[in-house]
Design a protein around this motif. Structure first.
Motif, PDB file in Angstrom:
ATOM      1  N   GLU A 190       1.218  -0.928  -0.195  1.00  0.00           N
ATOM      2  CA  GLU A 190      -0.154   0.185   0.040  1.00  0.00           C
ATOM      3  C   GLU A 190       0.772   1.377   0.100  1.00  0.00           C
ATOM      4  O   GLU A 190       1.038   1.717   1.420  1.00  0.00           O
ATOM      5  CB  GLU A 190      -1.043  -0.389   0.957  1.00  0.00           C
ATOM      6  CG  GLU A 190      -2.163   1.154   1.341  1.00  0.00           C
ATOM      7  CD  GLU A 190      -3.236   0.925   2.881  1.00  0.00           C
ATOM      8  OE1 GLU A 190      -3.388   2.153   2.516  1.00  0.00           O
ATOM      9  OE2 GLU A 190      -2.941  -0.056   3.183  1.00  0.00           O
ATOM     10  N   ASP A 246      -1.207   1.369  -4.130  1.00  0.00           N
ATOM     11  CA  ASP A 246      -2.228   2.504  -3.800  1.00  0.00           C
ATOM     12  C   ASP A 246      -2.401   3.241  -4.648  1.00  0.00           C
ATOM     13  O   ASP A 246      -1.471   3.618  -5.928  1.00  0.00           O
ATOM     14  CB  ASP A 246      -2.107   3.096  -2.451  1.00  0.00           C
ATOM     15  CG  ASP A 246      -2.822   3.653  -2.008  1.00  0.00           C
ATOM     16  OD1 ASP A 246      -3.595   3.266  -1.969  1.00  0.00           O
ATOM     17  OD2 ASP A 246      -2.196   4.606  -0.034  1.00  0.00           O
ATOM     18  N   THR A 288     -14.218  -7.871   8.303  1.00  0.00           N
ATOM     19  CA  THR A 288     -14.509  -6.289   7.099  1.00  0.00           C
ATOM     20  C   THR A 288     -16.280  -6.001   7.721  1.00  0.00           C
ATOM     21  O   THR A 288     -16.447  -4.654   6.942  1.00  0.00           O
ATOM     22  CB  THR A 288     -14.426  -7.106   5.901  1.00  0.00           C
ATOM     23  OG1 THR A 288     -13.025  -7.540   5.458  1.00  0.00           O
ATOM     24  CG2 THR A 288     -14.109  -5.707   4.512  1.00  0.00           C
ATOM     25  N   TRP A 338     -13.684   6.338  -0.848  1.00  0.00           N
ATOM     26  CA  TRP A 338     -13.538   5.007  -0.704  1.00  0.00           C
ATOM     27  C   TRP A 338     -13.229   3.823  -1.911  1.00  0.00           C
ATOM     28  O   TRP A 338     -12.440   3.082  -1.913  1.00  0.00           O
ATOM     29  CB  TRP A 338     -14.032   4.250   0.468  1.00  0.00           C
ATOM     30  CG  TRP A 338     -13.601   3.331   1.078  1.00  0.00           C
ATOM     31  CD1 TRP A 338     -14.180   2.332   1.193  1.00  0.00           C
ATOM     32  CD2 TRP A 338     -12.381   3.245   2.048  1.00  0.00           C
ATOM     33  NE1 TRP A 338     -13.791   1.752   1.921  1.00  0.00           N
ATOM     34  CE2 TRP A 338     -12.082   1.568   1.868  1.00  0.00           C
ATOM     35  CE3 TRP A 338     -11.837   3.397   2.329  1.00  0.00           C
ATOM     36  CZ2 TRP A 338     -11.426   1.474   2.807  1.00  0.00           C
ATOM     37  CZ3 TRP A 338     -10.588   3.186   3.204  1.00  0.00           C
ATOM     38  CH2 TRP A 338     -10.202   1.864   3.197  1.00  0.00           C
ATOM     39  N   GLU A 339     -14.646   3.721  -2.333  1.00  0.00           N
ATOM     40  CA  GLU A 339     -14.888   2.230  -3.245  1.00  0.00           C
ATOM     41  C   GLU A 339     -13.980   3.055  -4.680  1.00  0.00           C
ATOM     42  O   GLU A 339     -13.139   1.827  -4.760  1.00  0.00           O
ATOM     43  CB  GLU A 339     -16.484   2.730  -3.850  1.00  0.00           C
ATOM     44  CG  GLU A 339     -17.287   2.045  -2.283  1.00  0.00           C
ATOM     45  CD  GLU A 339     -18.650   1.473  -3.244  1.00  0.00           C
ATOM     46  OE1 GLU A 339     -19.188   0.894  -2.733  1.00  0.00           O
ATOM     47  OE2 GLU A 339     -18.839   2.239  -3.925  1.00  0.00           O
ATOM     48  N   ARG A 367     -11.355   3.986  -4.626  1.00  0.00           N
ATOM     49  CA  ARG A 367      -9.761   4.186  -4.325  1.00  0.00           C
ATOM     50  C   ARG A 367      -8.891   2.832  -4.081  1.00  0.00           C
ATOM     51  O   ARG A 367      -8.328   2.248  -4.948  1.00  0.00           O
ATOM     52  CB  ARG A 367      -9.748   5.157  -3.056  1.00  0.00           C
ATOM     53  CG  ARG A 367      -7.832   4.339  -2.259  1.00  0.00           C
ATOM     54  CD  ARG A 367      -8.020   5.144  -1.081  1.00  0.00           C
ATOM     55  NE  ARG A 367      -6.819   4.417  -0.969  1.00  0.00           N
ATOM     56  CZ  ARG A 367      -5.618   4.521   0.691  1.00  0.00           C
ATOM     57  NH1 ARG A 367      -6.768   5.102   1.451  1.00  0.00           N
ATOM     58  NH2 ARG A 367      -4.708   4.623   0.506  1.00  0.00           N
ATOM     59  N   ASN A 368     -10.365   1.913  -3.517  1.00  0.00           N
ATOM     60  CA  ASN A 368     -10.427   0.946  -3.592  1.00  0.00           C
ATOM     61  C   ASN A 368     -10.613  -0.191  -4.899  1.00  0.00           C
ATOM     62  O   ASN A 368      -9.571  -1.583  -5.293  1.00  0.00           O
ATOM     63  CB  ASN A 368     -11.022  -0.376  -2.489  1.00  0.00           C
ATOM     64  CG  ASN A 368     -10.861  -0.232  -1.271  1.00  0.00           C
ATOM     65  OD1 ASN A 368      -9.612  -0.891  -1.185  1.00  0.00           O
ATOM     66  ND2 ASN A 368     -11.272   0.888  -0.498  1.00  0.00           N
ATOM     67  N   HIS A 419      -9.027  -2.143   3.877  1.00  0.00           N
ATOM     68  CA  HIS A 419      -9.151  -2.745   2.719  1.00  0.00           C
ATOM     69  C   HIS A 419      -9.362  -3.875   1.980  1.00  0.00           C
ATOM     70  O   HIS A 419      -9.657  -4.090   1.112  1.00  0.00           O
ATOM     71  CB  HIS A 419      -8.057  -1.763   1.581  1.00  0.00           C
ATOM     72  CG  HIS A 419      -7.756  -0.681   2.195  1.00  0.00           C
ATOM     73  ND1 HIS A 419      -7.848   0.114   0.692  1.00  0.00           N
ATOM     74  CD2 HIS A 419      -6.948   0.074   2.741  1.00  0.00           C
ATOM     75  CE1 HIS A 419      -7.618   1.757   1.388  1.00  0.00           C
ATOM     76  NE2 HIS A 419      -6.617   1.617   2.465  1.00  0.00           N
ATOM     77  N   TYR A 468     -12.821  -5.729   0.350  1.00  0.00           N
ATOM     78  CA  TYR A 468     -13.097  -4.774  -0.840  1.00  0.00           C
ATOM     79  C   TYR A 468     -12.402  -5.395  -2.278  1.00  0.00           C
ATOM     80  O   TYR A 468     -12.542  -5.914  -3.087  1.00  0.00           O
ATOM     81  CB  TYR A 468     -13.027  -3.189  -0.522  1.00  0.00           C
ATOM     82  CG  TYR A 468     -13.760  -2.672   0.034  1.00  0.00           C
ATOM     83  CD1 TYR A 468     -15.186  -2.103  -0.107  1.00  0.00           C
ATOM     84  CD2 TYR A 468     -14.194  -2.336   1.607  1.00  0.00           C
ATOM     85  CE1 TYR A 468     -16.205  -1.428   0.123  1.00  0.00           C
ATOM     86  CE2 TYR A 468     -14.603  -1.865   2.020  1.00  0.00           C
ATOM     87  CZ  TYR A 468     -15.899  -1.208   1.833  1.00  0.00           C
ATOM     88  OH  TYR A 468     -16.939  -0.726   2.176  1.00  0.00           O
ATOM     89  N   LEU A 469     -10.288  -5.386  -1.888  1.00  0.00           N
ATOM     90  CA  LEU A 469     -10.017  -5.698  -2.657  1.00  0.00           C
ATOM     91  C   LEU A 469     -10.241  -6.905  -2.648  1.00  0.00           C
ATOM     92  O   LEU A 469     -10.199  -7.809  -4.522  1.00  0.00           O
ATOM     93  CB  LEU A 469      -8.459  -6.075  -2.363  1.00  0.00           C
ATOM     94  CG  LEU A 469      -7.741  -4.162  -2.327  1.00  0.00           C
ATOM     95  CD1 LEU A 469      -6.559  -4.296  -1.775  1.00  0.00           C
ATOM     96  CD2 LEU A 469      -8.315  -3.611  -3.146  1.00  0.00           C
ATOM     97  N   TYR A 490     -13.138  -7.420  -5.730  1.00  0.00           N
ATOM     98  CA  TYR A 490     -13.255  -6.688  -6.684  1.00  0.00           C
ATOM     99  C   TYR A 490     -12.470  -7.755  -7.037  1.00  0.00           C
ATOM    100  O   TYR A 490     -12.304  -8.379  -8.381  1.00  0.00           O
ATOM    101  CB  TYR A 490     -12.036  -5.451  -6.673  1.00  0.00           C
ATOM    102  CG  TYR A 490     -13.478  -4.603  -5.455  1.00  0.00           C
ATOM    103  CD1 TYR A 490     -14.739  -4.242  -5.417  1.00  0.00           C
ATOM    104  CD2 TYR A 490     -12.790  -3.666  -5.113  1.00  0.00           C
ATOM    105  CE1 TYR A 490     -15.787  -3.512  -5.340  1.00  0.00           C
ATOM    106  CE2 TYR A 490     -13.794  -1.951  -5.091  1.00  0.00           C
ATOM    107  CZ  TYR A 490     -14.794  -2.535  -3.913  1.00  0.00           C
ATOM    108  OH  TYR A 490     -15.861  -1.028  -3.901  1.00  0.00           O
TER     109      TYR A 490
END
Length: 355
Positions: free
Chosen positions: A78, A212, A272, A300-301, A303-304, A331, A334-335, A338
């Motif tokens: 990150e 990041d 999470t 936030w979304e 960025r992720n 994070h 989310y990661l 995705y």
């Protein structure tokens, strides 16, 4: 009786209001049928720089041993890449706080190498493309200097750690100030260094991959009101639960078992969701007329998503690899969600590894 056009409009409006699941789900179409998929292990971490003084970095050894046994072929961290920081510097009115916080100054290394960030980035790629199986100490010092000029501090530390201690000296683009910088960086309380760079050097990697993204950063139209509204949303039972759990774990960070317990907790099932309830879900429902919470959630979304795209790009360059991603614990989910959408990516459970 309503005119046909009015009925049609009412139908279209009601249909648009109904949530619909897309008929295409990439995560259901996994492959390849032949050859290895990409395996990604996302390690959620506390930010080590924010831990109390009792935290002993030596306590990371059991974690590093477990991660080394998994034998990742690439490690993502990150951190902002040098090229992204170079872009952000072109827009100081929007990104000045981001530059100050996240972008190391490459100018000292530029002075010794003669390379700006784009040239240093290209030179690092050129050197690594022809990298010998047994590089000399001079070659490693040169690559460390090039990484510093390109804004890639953690990768410079990887080269520094791969040198015998007697060869960690000035020369080949490194002057005394840069040697001091590298010696300071290798002990910095930062998971990108103490876990990412240390592990990369131990496994024989030549670099780490910054993934990041802060291009969604930017000042709010009303910073004071936005901060107050979001802080109020964060004042909830889930936040109190998270803070209490963190305080209890921090009491034992002077032992290796306590450090490992912190990582087990950060990567535990349900963590999470608790972070969502405390933070992003609370922002989603924040009631201000300006929708400050939704602004924050959008950042936030975004960025992720961009972080996931950066990880995916590395996987695409070397299909079939095993990658470790070291990221702030909030994070992680989310990661994983995705990246799970990618056709040839398999998410690896951290639970067995951290036992």
């Amino acid at each position: 009786m309503a005119r046909p056009s009015t009925l049609l409009l009412a139908f279209l409006l009601s249909a648009g209001a109904c949530a619909q699941q897309p008929d295409f789900d990439p995560s259901k179409l996994k492959g390849p049928a032949g050859g290895p998929a990409n395996e990604v292990l996302v390690l959620g971490s506390s930010h080590l720089s924010q831990l109390p003084k009792r935290f002993d970095p030596a306590g990371l050894r059991p974690l590093l041993d477990r991660l080394a046994a998994w034998r990742p072929q690439a490690i993502a961290i990150e951190a902002l890449s040098g090229p992204q920081c170079d872009v952000l510097r072109r827009y100081p009115l929007r990104y000045q706080d981001t530059i100050t916080t996240y972008c190391p100054d490459p100018d000292p290394a530029r002075a010794t190498t003669g390379l700006d960030v784009p040239a240093a980035t290209a030179e690092a790629h050129r050197l690594l493309a022809a990298w010998p199986a047994a590089p000399t100490a001079a070659q490693r010092r040169r690559l460390a200097a090039v990484f510093l000029a390109g804004g890639e501090q953690a990768s410079a530390v990887v080269q520094w750690l791969r040198l015998p201690e007697a060869e960690r000296r000035a020369g080949d683009g490194l002057d005394g100030a840069l040697v001091e910088q590298l010696n300071r960086l290798q002990g910095q309380r930062d998971e990108s260094i103490l876990v990412g760079a240390q592990l990369a050097a131990r496994l024989g990697h030549e670099r780490v991959y910054p993934m990041d993204d802060h291009t969604a950063d930017g000042p709010s139209a009303d910073e004071k009101a936005a901060g107050a509204a979001i802080s109020k949303a964060w004042d909830n039972p889930a936040t109190k639960k998270r803070l209490a759990a963190s305080a209890a774990l921090e009491q034992h960070l002077d032992t290796a078992e306590g450090v490992l317990a912190m990582y087990r907790a950060a990567n535990a099932p349900g963590e999470t969701k608790l972070a969502f309830d405390s933070d992003f879900g609370a922002a989603l429902e924040e009631p201000s007329p300006q929708r400050f919470g939704r602004n924050y959630l959008g950042y936030w979304e975004t960025r992720n998503l961009r972080m996931a795209a950066n990880i995916r790009e590395v996987l695409g360059d070397r299909p079939g690899m095993r990658m470790l991603v070291i990221v702030g614990a909030s994070h992680k989910g989310y990661l994983e969600a995705y990246l799970h959408q990618m056709h040839d990516v398999r998410i690896v459970d951290t639970g067995p590894l951290l036992r």
